[in-house]
Scaffold this motif. Structure first.
Motif, PDB file in Angstrom:
ATOM      1  N   ILE A   1       0.834  -1.200   0.000  1.00 32.70           N
ATOM      2  CA  ILE A   1       0.000   0.000   0.000  1.00 32.70           C
ATOM      3  C   ILE A   1       0.868   1.248   0.000  1.00 32.70           C
ATOM      4  O   ILE A   1       1.972   1.259   0.555  1.00 32.70           O
ATOM      5  CB  ILE A   1      -0.957   0.005   1.214  1.00 32.70           C
ATOM      6  CG1 ILE A   1      -1.931   1.175   1.108  1.00 32.70           C
ATOM      7  CG2 ILE A   1      -0.199   0.033   2.514  1.00 32.70           C
ATOM      8  CD1 ILE A   1      -3.092   1.099   2.064  1.00 32.70           C
ATOM      9  N   SER A   2       0.352   2.296  -0.632  1.00 32.13           N
ATOM     10  CA  SER A   2       0.970   3.623  -0.569  1.00 32.13           C
ATOM     11  C   SER A   2      -0.159   4.650  -0.529  1.00 32.13           C
ATOM     12  O   SER A   2      -1.310   4.339  -0.809  1.00 32.13           O
ATOM     13  CB  SER A   2       1.879   3.869  -1.781  1.00 32.13           C
ATOM     14  OG  SER A   2       1.142   3.795  -2.987  1.00 32.13           O
ATOM     15  N   THR A   3       0.198   5.877  -0.171  1.00 29.05           N
ATOM     16  CA  THR A   3      -0.783   6.957  -0.149  1.00 29.05           C
ATOM     17  C   THR A   3      -0.102   8.258  -0.567  1.00 29.05           C
ATOM     18  O   THR A   3       1.125   8.373  -0.544  1.00 29.05           O
ATOM     19  CB  THR A   3      -1.457   7.091   1.238  1.00 29.05           C
ATOM     20  OG1 THR A   3      -2.550   8.015   1.131  1.00 29.05           O
ATOM     21  CG2 THR A   3      -0.495   7.557   2.302  1.00 29.05           C
ATOM     22  N   HIS A   4      -0.914   9.216  -0.946  1.00 27.57           N
ATOM     23  CA  HIS A   4      -0.441  10.520  -1.413  1.00 27.57           C
ATOM     24  C   HIS A   4      -1.495  11.539  -1.002  1.00 27.57           C
ATOM     25  O   HIS A   4      -2.681  11.334  -1.284  1.00 27.57           O
ATOM     26  CB  HIS A   4      -0.303  10.471  -2.937  1.00 27.57           C
ATOM     27  CG  HIS A   4       0.348  11.655  -3.537  1.00 27.57           C
ATOM     28  ND1 HIS A   4       0.325  11.870  -4.898  1.00 27.57           N
ATOM     29  CD2 HIS A   4       1.056  12.681  -3.018  1.00 27.57           C
ATOM     30  CE1 HIS A   4       0.994  12.972  -5.179  1.00 27.57           C
ATOM     31  NE2 HIS A   4       1.435  13.486  -4.050  1.00 27.57           N
TER      32      HIS A   4
ATOM     33  N   ARG B   1       3.785  12.067   0.057  1.00 24.97           N
ATOM     34  CA  ARG B   1       3.641  10.620  -0.145  1.00 24.97           C
ATOM     35  C   ARG B   1       4.159   9.797   1.035  1.00 24.97           C
ATOM     36  O   ARG B   1       5.077  10.214   1.726  1.00 24.97           O
ATOM     37  CB  ARG B   1       4.429  10.183  -1.381  1.00 24.97           C
ATOM     38  CG  ARG B   1       3.915  10.784  -2.657  1.00 24.97           C
ATOM     39  CD  ARG B   1       4.759  10.350  -3.845  1.00 24.97           C
ATOM     40  NE  ARG B   1       4.328  11.011  -5.047  1.00 24.97           N
ATOM     41  CZ  ARG B   1       3.370  10.578  -5.863  1.00 24.97           C
ATOM     42  NH1 ARG B   1       2.733   9.456  -5.583  1.00 24.97           N
ATOM     43  NH2 ARG B   1       3.031  11.246  -6.941  1.00 24.97           N
ATOM     44  N   ILE B   2       3.570   8.632   1.190  1.00 23.85           N
ATOM     45  CA  ILE B   2       4.134   7.566   2.018  1.00 23.85           C
ATOM     46  C   ILE B   2       4.214   6.359   1.102  1.00 23.85           C
ATOM     47  O   ILE B   2       3.188   5.854   0.638  1.00 23.85           O
ATOM     48  CB  ILE B   2       3.275   7.247   3.252  1.00 23.85           C
ATOM     49  CG1 ILE B   2       3.237   8.438   4.206  1.00 23.85           C
ATOM     50  CG2 ILE B   2       3.833   6.011   3.963  1.00 23.85           C
ATOM     51  CD1 ILE B   2       2.399   8.208   5.453  1.00 23.85           C
ATOM     52  N   THR B   3       5.425   5.915   0.826  1.00 28.17           N
ATOM     53  CA  THR B   3       5.617   4.819  -0.121  1.00 28.17           C
ATOM     54  C   THR B   3       6.343   3.632   0.486  1.00 28.17           C
ATOM     55  O   THR B   3       6.381   2.577  -0.112  1.00 28.17           O
ATOM     56  CB  THR B   3       6.414   5.292  -1.350  1.00 28.17           C
ATOM     57  OG1 THR B   3       7.658   5.833  -0.905  1.00 28.17           O
ATOM     58  CG2 THR B   3       5.648   6.352  -2.126  1.00 28.17           C
ATOM     59  N   GLY B   4       6.907   3.767   1.646  1.00 27.06           N
ATOM     60  CA  GLY B   4       7.729   2.711   2.212  1.00 27.06           C
ATOM     61  C   GLY B   4       6.984   1.644   2.973  1.00 27.06           C
ATOM     62  O   GLY B   4       7.602   0.766   3.550  1.00 27.06           O
ATOM     63  N   TRP B   5       5.669   1.688   2.997  1.00 24.86           N
ATOM     64  CA  TRP B   5       4.911   0.691   3.737  1.00 24.86           C
ATOM     65  C   TRP B   5       4.775  -0.562   2.894  1.00 24.86           C
ATOM     66  O   TRP B   5       4.079  -0.591   1.895  1.00 24.86           O
ATOM     67  CB  TRP B   5       3.519   1.202   4.069  1.00 24.86           C
ATOM     68  CG  TRP B   5       3.497   2.233   5.144  1.00 24.86           C
ATOM     69  CD1 TRP B   5       4.523   2.623   5.938  1.00 24.86           C
ATOM     70  CD2 TRP B   5       2.383   3.020   5.535  1.00 24.86           C
ATOM     71  NE1 TRP B   5       4.108   3.597   6.798  1.00 24.86           N
ATOM     72  CE2 TRP B   5       2.804   3.860   6.572  1.00 24.86           C
ATOM     73  CE3 TRP B   5       1.073   3.099   5.111  1.00 24.86           C
ATOM     74  CZ2 TRP B   5       1.962   4.762   7.199  1.00 24.86           C
ATOM     75  CZ3 TRP B   5       0.224   3.996   5.720  1.00 24.86           C
ATOM     76  CH2 TRP B   5       0.666   4.818   6.765  1.00 24.86           C
ATOM     77  N   GLU B   6       5.429  -1.601   3.289  1.00 27.82           N
ATOM     78  CA  GLU B   6       5.336  -2.888   2.593  1.00 27.82           C
ATOM     79  C   GLU B   6       5.080  -3.980   3.629  1.00 27.82           C
ATOM     80  O   GLU B   6       5.866  -4.912   3.757  1.00 27.82           O
ATOM     81  CB  GLU B   6       6.632  -3.170   1.827  1.00 27.82           C
ATOM     82  CG  GLU B   6       6.991  -2.129   0.791  1.00 27.82           C
ATOM     83  CD  GLU B   6       6.048  -2.102  -0.400  1.00 27.82           C
ATOM     84  OE1 GLU B   6       5.412  -3.137  -0.697  1.00 27.82           O
ATOM     85  OE2 GLU B   6       5.936  -1.047  -1.028  1.00 27.82           O
ATOM     86  N   PRO B   7       4.007  -3.882   4.406  1.00 29.72           N
ATOM     87  CA  PRO B   7       3.825  -4.853   5.484  1.00 29.72           C
ATOM     88  C   PRO B   7       3.325  -6.220   5.041  1.00 29.72           C
ATOM     89  O   PRO B   7       3.129  -7.086   5.872  1.00 29.72           O
ATOM     90  CB  PRO B   7       2.800  -4.174   6.392  1.00 29.72           C
ATOM     91  CG  PRO B   7       2.009  -3.319   5.465  1.00 29.72           C
ATOM     92  CD  PRO B   7       2.985  -2.856   4.404  1.00 29.72           C
ATOM     93  N   GLY B   8       3.151  -6.456   3.742  1.00 35.80           N
ATOM     94  CA  GLY B   8       2.646  -7.749   3.299  1.00 35.80           C
ATOM     95  C   GLY B   8       1.197  -7.945   3.700  1.00 35.80           C
ATOM     96  O   GLY B   8       0.882  -8.816   4.506  1.00 35.80           O
ATOM     97  N   LEU B   9       0.314  -7.153   3.158  1.00 29.54           N
ATOM     98  CA  LEU B   9      -1.096  -7.178   3.553  1.00 29.54           C
ATOM     99  C   LEU B   9      -1.832  -8.355   2.926  1.00 29.54           C
ATOM    100  O   LEU B   9      -1.768  -8.569   1.721  1.00 29.54           O
ATOM    101  CB  LEU B   9      -1.772  -5.870   3.146  1.00 29.54           C
ATOM    102  CG  LEU B   9      -1.138  -4.592   3.694  1.00 29.54           C
ATOM    103  CD1 LEU B   9      -1.840  -3.379   3.134  1.00 29.54           C
ATOM    104  CD2 LEU B   9      -1.167  -4.582   5.207  1.00 29.54           C
ATOM    105  N   GLU B  10      -2.532  -9.082   3.751  1.00 33.06           N
ATOM    106  CA  GLU B  10      -3.363 -10.195   3.299  1.00 33.06           C
ATOM    107  C   GLU B  10      -4.765  -9.673   3.005  1.00 33.06           C
ATOM    108  O   GLU B  10      -5.122  -8.584   3.455  1.00 33.06           O
ATOM    109  CB  GLU B  10      -3.405 -11.273   4.370  1.00 33.06           C
ATOM    110  CG  GLU B  10      -2.043 -11.884   4.629  1.00 33.06           C
ATOM    111  CD  GLU B  10      -2.074 -12.962   5.694  1.00 33.06           C
ATOM    112  OE1 GLU B  10      -3.174 -13.317   6.149  1.00 33.06           O
ATOM    113  OE2 GLU B  10      -0.995 -13.439   6.048  1.00 33.06           O
ATOM    114  N   PRO B  11      -5.578 -10.422   2.279  1.00 34.12           N
ATOM    115  CA  PRO B  11      -6.951  -9.977   2.035  1.00 34.12           C
ATOM    116  C   PRO B  11      -7.673  -9.659   3.348  1.00 34.12           C
ATOM    117  O   PRO B  11      -7.482 -10.349   4.353  1.00 34.12           O
ATOM    118  CB  PRO B  11      -7.588 -11.183   1.331  1.00 34.12           C
ATOM    119  CG  PRO B  11      -6.436 -11.829   0.630  1.00 34.12           C
ATOM    120  CD  PRO B  11      -5.275 -11.671   1.592  1.00 34.12           C
TER     121      PRO B  11
END
Length: 109
Positions: free
Chosen positions: A4-7, A45-55
């Motif tokens: 996920i990312s956000t802007h 922006r926040i682009t560094g979030w890579e927590p491995g999101l499951e459904p």
């Protein structure tokens, strides 16, 4: 797993919204669990979030009051909460367009 990312864009000023505190949580039937938090960079922006999101169901909470105070503005909505569902293994981009009396969001790419 998904990422996920956000802007955040301040459409009232026509600029990226810098230093907006944002929290990412997962929502289940019995609880809301904070996964991570951060603040937007100079480009909004926040682009560094890579927590491995499951459904599942997730929530982004934007602390608009903190941003308004830091930028010397008066904004009607002190926070914006966006709840959304992740259903597959793709990247999810959730932008926020912000102005003093309105906001909008959408599923970006």
């Amino acid at each position: 797993m998904s990422s996920i990312s956000t802007h955040v864009l301040d459409t009232g000023l026509g600029l990226p919204a810098r230093a907006v505190p944002v929290r990412l949580s997962r929502i289940t039937a019995d609880q809301t669990v904070l996964l991570t938090e951060g603040a937007t960079d100079d480009d909004g922006r926040i682009t560094g979030w890579e927590p491995g999101l499951e459904p599942g169901t997730y929530q982004l909470r934007f602390d608009v009051a903190a941003y308004a105070s830091a930028s010397g503005q008066s904004i009607f909505f002190p926070e914006v909460t966006v709840t959304f569902t992740i259903s597959d293994e793709r990247h999810y981009h959730v932008p926020l367009l912000l102005s003093p009396f309105a906001f909008s969001t959408y599923r970006g790419s």
